[in-house]
Design a protein around this motif. Sequence first.
Motif, short mmCIF file in Angstrom:
data_model
loop_
_atom_site.label_atom_id
_atom_site.label_comp_id
_atom_site.label_asym_id
_atom_site.label_seq_id
_atom_site.Cartn_x
_atom_site.Cartn_y
_atom_site.Cartn_z
N UNK A 249 41.73 45.43 39.19
CA UNK A 249 41.90 46.59 38.31
C UNK A 249 40.70 47.53 38.41
N UNK A 250 39.51 46.93 38.53
CA UNK A 250 38.27 47.74 38.54
C UNK A 250 37.94 48.29 39.92
N UNK A 251 38.50 47.71 40.97
CA UNK A 251 38.15 48.12 42.34
C UNK A 251 38.83 49.43 42.72
N UNK A 252 38.20 50.14 43.67
CA UNK A 252 38.81 51.35 44.24
C UNK A 252 39.68 50.98 45.44
N UNK A 253 39.36 49.86 46.06
CA UNK A 253 40.13 49.40 47.21
C UNK A 253 40.37 47.90 47.14
N UNK A 254 41.55 47.49 47.60
CA UNK A 254 41.91 46.06 47.60
C UNK A 254 42.47 45.69 48.97
N UNK A 255 41.85 44.69 49.59
CA UNK A 255 42.39 44.16 50.85
C UNK A 255 42.96 42.78 50.56
N UNK A 256 44.19 42.56 51.01
CA UNK A 256 44.79 41.23 50.90
C UNK A 256 44.86 40.62 52.29
N UNK A 257 44.23 39.47 52.45
CA UNK A 257 44.17 38.83 53.76
C UNK A 257 44.83 37.46 53.71
N UNK A 258 45.62 37.15 54.74
CA UNK A 258 46.28 35.84 54.75
C UNK A 258 46.41 35.30 56.16
N UNK A 259 46.25 33.99 56.32
CA UNK A 259 46.70 33.39 57.57
C UNK A 259 48.22 33.33 57.56
N UNK A 260 48.81 33.20 58.73
CA UNK A 260 50.27 33.02 58.81
C UNK A 260 50.58 31.54 58.65
N UNK A 261 51.43 31.25 57.68
CA UNK A 261 51.93 29.89 57.47
C UNK A 261 53.45 29.95 57.60
N UNK A 262 53.99 29.31 58.60
CA UNK A 262 55.43 29.30 58.85
C UNK A 262 56.00 30.72 58.84
N UNK A 263 55.34 31.57 59.64
CA UNK A 263 55.77 32.96 59.84
C UNK A 263 55.69 33.81 58.57
N UNK B 104 47.45 49.83 39.48
CA UNK B 104 46.82 49.93 40.81
C UNK B 104 47.10 51.28 41.49
N UNK B 105 47.78 52.17 40.80
CA UNK B 105 48.14 53.48 41.37
C UNK B 105 46.92 54.19 41.94
N UNK B 106 47.04 54.70 43.15
CA UNK B 106 45.98 55.50 43.75
C UNK B 106 44.85 54.70 44.37
N UNK B 107 44.88 53.38 44.24
CA UNK B 107 43.86 52.58 44.93
C UNK B 107 44.21 52.55 46.42
N UNK B 108 43.19 52.27 47.22
CA UNK B 108 43.36 52.21 48.67
C UNK B 108 43.39 50.74 49.08
N UNK B 109 44.18 50.41 50.07
CA UNK B 109 44.18 49.00 50.49
C UNK B 109 45.06 48.74 51.67
N UNK B 110 45.18 47.46 51.99
CA UNK B 110 46.04 47.07 53.10
C UNK B 110 45.85 45.61 53.45
#
Length: 188
Positions: A73-87, A111-117
Amino acid sequence: MKVIGIVGSPRKGGNTEILTAHTLKAIAEEGLETELIPLAGLDIKPCNACGDCAKEEWCPIEDDLFPIYVKMREADGIILASPVYYSSATALIKALMERAGHISHSGRQAFKGKVGGPLVVARRAGQNFTVAQLTFWFQILDMVVPGSTYWNMAFGRQKGEVSQDEEGMRTAWTFGKNVALVVKKLRA
Ligand SMILES: Cc1cc2nc3c(=O)[nH]c(=O)nc-3n(C[C@H](O)[C@H](O)[C@H](O)COP(=O)(O)O)c2cc1C
């Protein structure tokens, strides 16, 4: 200005963490604050559809999710990272996506207007699907997803192998630079 990288691997110090730390380094170089948040060892249960988050910005499930939601909520950007598990993305990051996504989405668009990927690592296959899976989350939450020179994925099996995927590391680095650029433009 702050960007957080949430790592959904149950393996501490693994490839996804390495790739995320590399991306955050590119962002920090541009003067932004960064924080790596590994989910390994944390208790994050899936959404139970109680609907309480529609009434207030809160989740009644007693586990490790809510303090991370506050950081998101407090961040300007959020990155979500994951290994692939069973595709697919891991159950761990999926639980966070369901819960944090639903708290944000239930009438308040927090989260509107935050940057991420997304950032994704696999031994051999399933990266494309998982990148798409994670990207859908950013899109429905009204966030801005910058690009890179390839999709944000890399190869690696044993801990540390991802560092040898030069193109994957470079793609993640460029993505980080673009995240920093867009955060700065939007917050200027
Ligand atoms: C339960 C499980 C399922 C996996 N499924 C896949 C898969 O579908 N495709 C693939 O290429 N690699 C698969 N892998 C390999 C991991 O994606 C790979 O080892 C990755 O580097 C792990 O990232 P980490 O070091 O951040 O945990 C799987 C690994 C585990 C433990």
